[in-house]
Design an enzyme around this catalytic site. Structure first.
Site, mmCIF file in Angstrom:
data_model
loop_
_atom_site.group_PDB
_atom_site.id
_atom_site.type_symbol
_atom_site.label_atom_id
_atom_site.label_comp_id
_atom_site.label_asym_id
_atom_site.label_seq_id
_atom_site.Cartn_x
_atom_site.Cartn_y
_atom_site.Cartn_z
ATOM 1 N N PHE A 122 -11.422 23.203 -65.156
ATOM 2 C CA PHE A 122 -12.210 21.788 -64.950
ATOM 3 C C PHE A 122 -11.729 21.166 -63.765
ATOM 4 C CE2 PHE A 122 -14.240 20.882 -68.888
ATOM 5 C CZ PHE A 122 -13.925 22.135 -69.888
ATOM 6 N N ALA A 123 -12.423 20.501 -63.017
ATOM 7 C CA ALA A 123 -12.412 19.664 -62.002
ATOM 8 C C ALA A 123 -13.172 18.428 -62.026
ATOM 9 C CB ALA A 123 -12.915 20.654 -60.795
ATOM 10 N N TYR A 170 -9.856 15.915 -59.252
ATOM 11 C CA TYR A 170 -9.373 17.152 -59.362
ATOM 12 C C TYR A 170 -10.220 18.265 -58.546
ATOM 13 C CZ TYR A 170 -5.375 16.254 -61.907
ATOM 14 O OH TYR A 170 -3.831 15.903 -62.524
ATOM 15 N N ASP A 228 -5.628 25.560 -66.045
ATOM 16 C CA ASP A 228 -5.691 24.283 -65.423
ATOM 17 C C ASP A 228 -6.124 24.795 -63.865
ATOM 18 O OD1 ASP A 228 -4.777 22.468 -67.172
ATOM 19 O OD2 ASP A 228 -3.012 22.039 -66.352
ATOM 20 N N VAL A 229 -6.497 23.624 -63.204
ATOM 21 C CA VAL A 229 -7.100 23.717 -62.058
ATOM 22 C C VAL A 229 -6.189 23.540 -60.894
ATOM 23 C CG1 VAL A 229 -8.230 21.468 -61.500
ATOM 24 C CG2 VAL A 229 -9.281 23.427 -60.580
ATOM 25 N N HIS A 265 5.045 28.312 -72.267
ATOM 26 C CA HIS A 265 5.225 27.300 -71.164
ATOM 27 C C HIS A 265 6.511 27.480 -70.300
ATOM 28 C CE1 HIS A 265 5.880 23.295 -69.489
ATOM 29 N NE2 HIS A 265 4.465 22.936 -70.348
ATOM 30 N N GLU A 308 -2.600 20.435 -75.801
ATOM 31 C CA GLU A 308 -1.641 21.398 -75.943
ATOM 32 C C GLU A 308 -1.003 21.218 -77.331
ATOM 33 O OE1 GLU A 308 1.031 22.354 -72.669
ATOM 34 O OE2 GLU A 308 2.234 20.878 -73.634
ATOM 35 N N ASP A 312 5.947 27.054 -62.530
ATOM 36 C CA ASP A 312 6.046 25.901 -61.574
ATOM 37 C C ASP A 312 7.554 25.962 -60.938
ATOM 38 O OD1 ASP A 312 6.772 23.236 -60.565
ATOM 39 O OD2 ASP A 312 5.409 22.382 -62.333
HETATM 40 C C1 4GW Z 1 -3.893 11.218 -64.724
HETATM 41 O O1 4GW Z 1 -4.160 10.318 -64.313
HETATM 42 C C2 4GW Z 1 -4.608 12.555 -64.967
HETATM 43 S S1 4GW Z 1 -6.188 12.753 -64.374
HETATM 44 C C3 4GW Z 1 -4.014 13.370 -65.579
HETATM 45 C C4 4GW Z 1 -4.866 14.582 -65.735
HETATM 46 C C5 4GW Z 1 -6.084 14.283 -65.008
HETATM 47 C C6 4GW Z 1 -7.283 15.327 -65.021
HETATM 48 C C7 4GW Z 1 -7.199 16.369 -65.200
HETATM 49 C C8 4GW Z 1 -8.253 14.821 -64.006
HETATM 50 O O2 4GW Z 1 -8.521 13.706 -63.467
HETATM 51 N N1 4GW Z 1 -9.124 15.477 -63.881
HETATM 52 C C9 4GW Z 1 -9.411 16.911 -64.376
HETATM 53 O O3 4GW Z 1 -10.046 17.659 -64.207
HETATM 54 N N2 4GW Z 1 -8.148 17.312 -65.131
HETATM 55 C C10 4GW Z 1 -7.985 18.618 -65.664
HETATM 56 O O4 4GW Z 1 -7.103 18.752 -66.773
HETATM 57 C C11 4GW Z 1 -7.577 19.737 -64.612
HETATM 58 O O5 4GW Z 1 -8.376 20.957 -64.677
HETATM 59 C C12 4GW Z 1 -6.443 19.827 -64.918
HETATM 60 O O6 4GW Z 1 -5.755 20.833 -64.442
HETATM 61 C C13 4GW Z 1 -6.173 19.576 -66.451
HETATM 62 C C14 4GW Z 1 -5.051 19.110 -67.103
HETATM 63 O O7 4GW Z 1 -4.492 18.117 -66.178
HETATM 64 P P1 4GW Z 1 -3.285 18.482 -65.356
HETATM 65 O O8 4GW Z 1 -3.277 19.563 -64.585
HETATM 66 O O9 4GW Z 1 -2.806 17.046 -64.536
HETATM 67 O O10 4GW Z 1 -1.979 18.016 -66.210
HETATM 68 P P2 4GW Z 1 -0.513 18.880 -66.048
HETATM 69 O O11 4GW Z 1 0.060 17.998 -65.112
HETATM 70 O O12 4GW Z 1 0.356 18.775 -67.629
HETATM 71 O O13 4GW Z 1 -0.576 20.146 -65.619
HETATM 72 MN MN MN Z 2 -1.932 21.187 -64.669
#
Ligand code: 4GW
Ligand code: MN
Length: 360
Positions: free
Chosen positions: A125-126, A130, A215-216, A237, A307, A330
């Site tokens: 997802f983008a 993103y 995740d992207v 994780h 999650e 990470d």
């Molecule tokens: C806070 O402002 C946001 S925006 C947290 C996630 C956001 C987001 C996430 C976004 O704006 N657009 C998006 O495509 N995503 C998708 O969800 C994207 O594929 C991302 O990899 C996934 C999970 O969010 P994340 O990677 O930011 O989560 P973490 O930090 O836990 O990996």
């Molecule tokens: Mn992520």
């Protein structure tokens, strides 16, 4: 008879004639014993060299065609008292393998999956800002992800124009799926379950055999191949591989459908990496989406969103394969000794820039 024939033959048969003459000369009274023994040794050596050269030549020169024709492969025999890794858990109590470097032979697996002509879909997802992660994601995937296999990249986005064109080799393609966005980032993350479920039902089942949902904000930095594929798989994780049950960040409020009591749980699975056959991914995403909707109806949102629901699903529908943290790392966690490879690593993001409210 042979001896006679050889004796009368000129050059081409000279060696054989000489061999047979030497053999015959054992009975010759004039034969010197030492000379005789040396010739015997020499002949044996020649035979041995010729034998090994002949045996090995086709393997080295025609290795690939032999593989294809005779389905034959050369590799070390598995050793019953020598497990390839003894520093990490390689199988769960429900007999699902945990995938670590050194625990499998990728040539054997590739041959099996090629035989089945397996097609793999990777969903990503983008949404909103993103889209900036897509270029690195696809470029590194082209280098490391399912090399030599058929791959469809399914990019869900609300900004199709921001996704540049990629020239991909035969058998690999990029599919852009335009989807509506959500205001709240939590919803963006959680709605992935619903969107994957719907597309699995509408088209993925016709186009691919397995789905890998990730995740992207990531880059591939080492090989990720068919060793990950199984009916349904999850990934440990990177922040919790050695944590106690009680410290897993499962949902602990009973009001949520994602609730897990403190005396239950196997691993803490990452929301950003799961997969399986299209049918199993359909079941998983359908379960999680429905649970998310029930929570929404009851005005509760699980602590770690999708999650938390994924962890609940895996507790009662055990994965058939588990990916070690090699598959989701990470660098903020350093590089521990057991981690022989970092195959898929988080791209550091500027939270302010990528997530700031105005950008959403
Ligand atoms: C806070 O402002 C946001 S925006 C947290 C996630 C956001 C987001 C996430 C976004 O704006 N657009 C998006 O495509 N995503 C998708 O969800 C994207 O594929 C991302 O990899 C996934 C999970 O969010 P994340 O990677 O930011 O989560 P973490 O930090 O836990 O990996
Ligand atoms: Mn992520």
């Amino acid at each position: 008879m042979l001896l006679n024939k050889c004796s009368s033959t000129r050059e081409p048969m000279e060696t054989s004639a000489w061999v047979l003459t030497s053999l015959d000369s054992r009975t010759d009274k004039n034969c010197n014993g030492k000379k005789c023994l040396l010739s015997m040794l020499f002949i044996n050596a020649v035979f041995i060299i010729v034998f090994f050269w002949y045996e090995n030549k086709p393997i080295r020169w025609h290795y690939e065609s032999r593989l294809r024709c005779r389905q034959e492969m050369l590799y070390d025999k598995p050793q019953i008292f020598k497990p390839p890794r003894s520093d990490v858990l390689m199988v769960t109590p429900w007999l699902a393998p945990i995938i670590w470097n050194g625990s499998y032979n990728i040539d054997i697996l590739n041959a099996q999956f090629h035989q089945r002509n397996v097609r793999v879909g990777i969903t990503v997802f983008a949404m909103k800002k993103y889209t900036v992660f897509i270029k690195t994601f696809i470029e590194t995937a082209e280098q490391f992800f399912m090399v030599g296999h058929k791959v469809n990249y399914y990019v869900f986005t609300d900004r199709a124009d921001d996704i540049s064109n990629f020239t991909l080799p035969e058998g690999r393609q990029l599919v852009i799926l335009e989807v509506p966005s959500y205001k709240q980032w939590q919803e963006v993350s959680m709605r992935r379950m619903e969107m994957i479920r719907d597309k699995a039902n509408q088209r993925f089942y016709k186009e691919v055999d397995y789905l890998v949902c990730v995740d992207v904000d990531m880059r591939f930095s080492d090989f990720v191949g068919v060793e990950i594929l199984s009916d349904v798989f999850g990934t440990i994780h990177p922040g919790f591989y050695n944590a106690q049950r009680g410290s897993f960040t499962y949902e602990r409020r009973q009001k949520s459908t994602a609730y897990i009591p403190t005396d239950e749980g196997d691993f803490y699975y990452a929301g950003g990496y799961f997969g399986g056959t299209v049918e199993e991914v359909y079941k998983l995403t359908n379960f999680c989406h429905k649970a998310i909707m029930t929570d929404k109806h009851n005005s509760i949102e699980a602590i770690w969103h999708d999650e938390s629901h994924l962890n609940k699903y895996f507790l009662y529908h055990k994965p058939t394969r588990i990916l070690s943290p090699e598959y989701l790392w990470d660098n903020n966690f350093g590089v521990p000794q057991f981690l022989k490879r970092r195959r898929f690593v988080a791209v550091p993001k500027n939270h302010n820039e990528i997530r700031n409210k105005r950008a959403l």
